[in-house]
Design an enzyme around this catalytic site. Structure first.
Site: not given
Ligand code: PRP
Ligand code: URA
Length: 209
Positions: A104, A108, A200, A203
Site C-alpha cells: 500500500r 494514497t 502492521d 512488520d
Molecule cells: C498490508 C496488509 C494487506 C494490506 C491491507 O500490506 O498485509 O496486504 O496492507 O490493506 P488494504 O486492505 O487497505 O489494501 P502492506 O501494504 O503494509 O504491505 P506488507 O505486507 O509488505 O507490509
Molecule cells: N495493513 C496492516 O498491516 N494493518 C492494518 O491495520 C491495515 C493494513
C-alpha cells in the site's frame, strides 16, 4: 453476493487475542498466525470434492474417500500473506504456492503491484488467497483481479482480521469470492489501519520497524 465466513472458534479467538497484544514478539506472532491458519484451513477446505478409492485395511477391503486431485493453490499477498502459508501447507502439504507482491502506498493507501508468479494451470485450481489484513480491501481486490485476468474462477479469500469497509469492497467488486475471517473489527482510522486491529501485520511478522 459472496459469503462471509466468520471462523470464531474459541481457540482461534484466544490465539488472536495474544497476537493483537502489542508486546507479543515476532516469534510468537508468527507461530500463532501459523496455528490459526491451519485451524481456519479446515473451514476454507470444507467443500473440497472427494472421490472414492479402493484400499485394503489390515482387516478388509473398503471403498475410502480421498480429496480429488488436490488441485489447490495457496497464493499469499506479499509480505504479510506469507505468514499464513505454512499453516495451510501443514494441512495440505502438496498444495502449490504462488506469490502476488503488493504494497500500500502510505499516502494514497492504494496498492502497488511489484511481483506475480503463479503455479502452472492456476486457472484449474481452487485458489486460497491469503492476507491477514483486509483493511480498505484495495490490496485484496487488486490481487483477485490479477488472478481473474489469469483465468482463475474459483477463489477464496482467507484473512485474519477484516474491517467492514474491506469486506464491503470485496463483496461489491467480487461477489463470487467467499471471504473467511477470524474477526471483523470496528472501523479504519485516518491512516486506513484497522481499529482495534493488531497493527502492521507485515512488520510484526518479520520484525521490521
Ligand atoms: C498490508 C496488509 C494487506 C494490506 C491491507 O500490506 O498485509 O496486504 O496492507 O490493506 P488494504 O486492505 O487497505 O489494501 P502492506 O501494504 O503494509 O504491505 P506488507 O505486507 O509488505 O507490509
Ligand atoms: N495493513 C496492516 O498491516 N494493518 C492494518 O491495520 C491495515 C493494513
Amino acid at each position: 453476493m459472496s459469503q462471509v465466513h466468520l471462523i470464531d472458534h474459541p481457540m482461534i479467538q484466544h490465539k488472536l487475542s495474544i497476537m493483537r497484544a502489542k508486546d507479543t514478539d515476532s516469534k510468537n506472532f508468527r507461530q500463532l498466525l501459523r496455528e490459526i491458519s491451519l485451524l481456519m484451513g479446515y473451514e476454507v477446505t470444507r467443500d473440497l470434492p472427494l472421490s472414492d478409492v479402493e484400499i485394503e485395511t489390515p482387516i478388509s477391503k473398503m471403498t475410502a474417500k480421498q480429496v480429488l486431485g488436490l488441485k489447490l493453490a495457496i497464493v499469499p499477498i506479499l509480505r504479510a500473506g506469507l505468514g499464513m502459508v505454512d499453516g495451510l501447507l501443514d494441512l495440505v502439504p502438496v498444495a502449490k504456492v504462488g506469490h502476488i507482491g503488493l504494497y500500500r502506498n502510505e499516502e494514497t493507501h492504494k496498492p502497488v503491484v511489484y511481483f506475480c508468479k503463479l503455479p502452472k494451470n492456476i486457472q484449474k485450481r481452487l485458489v486460497i488467497l491469503t492476507d491477514p489484513m483486509l483493511a480498505t480491501g484495495g490490496s485484496s481486490c487488486d490481487a483477485i483481479e490479477m488472478l481473474k485476468e489469469r483465468g482463475c474462477s474459483n477463489i477464496k479469500l482467507m484473512c485474519l482480521v477484516a474491517a467492514p469497509e474491506g469486506i464491503a469492497k470485496v463483496q461489491a467488486e467480487h461477489p463470487d469470492v467467499d471471504i473467511y475471517v477470524a474477526a471483523i473489527d470496528d472501523h479504519l482510522n485516518e491512516d486506513a489501519y484497522i481499529v482495534p486491529g493488531l497493527g502492521d501485520a507485515g512488520d510484526r511478522i518479520f520484525g521490521t520497524k
